[in-house]
Design a protein around this motif. Sequence first.
Motif, PDB file in Angstrom:
ATOM      1  N   TYR A  15       0.857  -1.164   0.157  1.00 62.98           N
ATOM      2  CA  TYR A  15       0.023  -0.011  -0.210  1.00 62.98           C
ATOM      3  C   TYR A  15       0.932   1.292  -0.032  1.00 62.98           C
ATOM      4  N   LEU A  16       0.236   2.303  -0.499  1.00 65.14           N
ATOM      5  CA  LEU A  16       0.828   3.505  -0.269  1.00 65.14           C
ATOM      6  C   LEU A  16       0.832   4.430   0.891  1.00 65.14           C
ATOM      7  N   LEU A  17       2.074   4.888   1.283  1.00 66.22           N
ATOM      8  CA  LEU A  17       2.224   6.039   2.456  1.00 66.22           C
ATOM      9  C   LEU A  17       1.592   7.192   1.926  1.00 66.22           C
ATOM     10  N   PRO A  18       1.341   8.140   2.808  1.00 63.91           N
ATOM     11  CA  PRO A  18       1.087   9.357   2.524  1.00 63.91           C
ATOM     12  C   PRO A  18       2.008  10.138   1.924  1.00 63.91           C
ATOM     13  N   ARG A  47      -4.004  -0.734  10.031  1.00 69.56           N
ATOM     14  CA  ARG A  47      -5.211  -0.662   9.411  1.00 69.56           C
ATOM     15  C   ARG A  47      -5.149  -0.024   8.191  1.00 69.56           C
ATOM     16  N   ILE A  48      -5.303  -0.285   7.111  1.00 71.31           N
ATOM     17  CA  ILE A  48      -4.997  -0.027   5.600  1.00 71.31           C
ATOM     18  C   ILE A  48      -6.131   0.407   4.882  1.00 71.31           C
ATOM     19  N   ARG A  49      -6.321   1.645   4.345  1.00 67.83           N
ATOM     20  CA  ARG A  49      -7.404   2.029   3.666  1.00 67.83           C
ATOM     21  C   ARG A  49      -7.336   1.393   2.330  1.00 67.83           C
ATOM     22  N   VAL A  50      -8.547   0.750   1.807  1.00 68.47           N
ATOM     23  CA  VAL A  50      -8.585   0.076   0.423  1.00 68.47           C
ATOM     24  C   VAL A  50      -8.108   0.785  -0.681  1.00 68.47           C
ATOM     25  N   THR A  51      -8.538   2.231  -0.669  1.00 67.26           N
ATOM     26  CA  THR A  51      -7.784   3.309  -1.468  1.00 67.26           C
ATOM     27  C   THR A  51      -6.596   3.439  -1.740  1.00 67.26           C
ATOM     28  N   ASP A  52      -5.918   3.045  -0.548  1.00 69.60           N
ATOM     29  CA  ASP A  52      -4.260   3.086  -0.893  1.00 69.60           C
ATOM     30  C   ASP A  52      -3.521   1.760  -1.122  1.00 69.60           C
TER      31      ASP A  52
END
Length: 73
Positions: A15-18, A47-52
Motif C-alpha cells: 500500500y501507499l504511504l502519505p 489498518r489500511i485504507r482500501v484506496t491506498d
Amino acid sequence: MVNLPAPGRRVVVRYLLPTGQATDALGELLSADAETVVVDGTRGVERIRVTDIVAAKEVPPAPAPRIRRPFAD
C-alpha cells in the motif's frame, strides 16, 4: 475492493504511504471490508485504507524458527 482470502489467512498487502512511497504489511488478515483491511503483522496491527492498496495476495505460512546450535570448540 482487492481480492483477499478469508480472515485468518497470512497475506501480504502493498500500500501507499502519505508520502507516496509503497510499503508492505505481512501477517494474518484480521478483517476486510469495502473501506479498510486490517493485518496483524510484525509491526503490530495495521489498518489500511482500501484506496491506498496497490496489490494484495495470500502467502504461505511463515517458516519454522531455526534451532540455534552452540559452536563446537
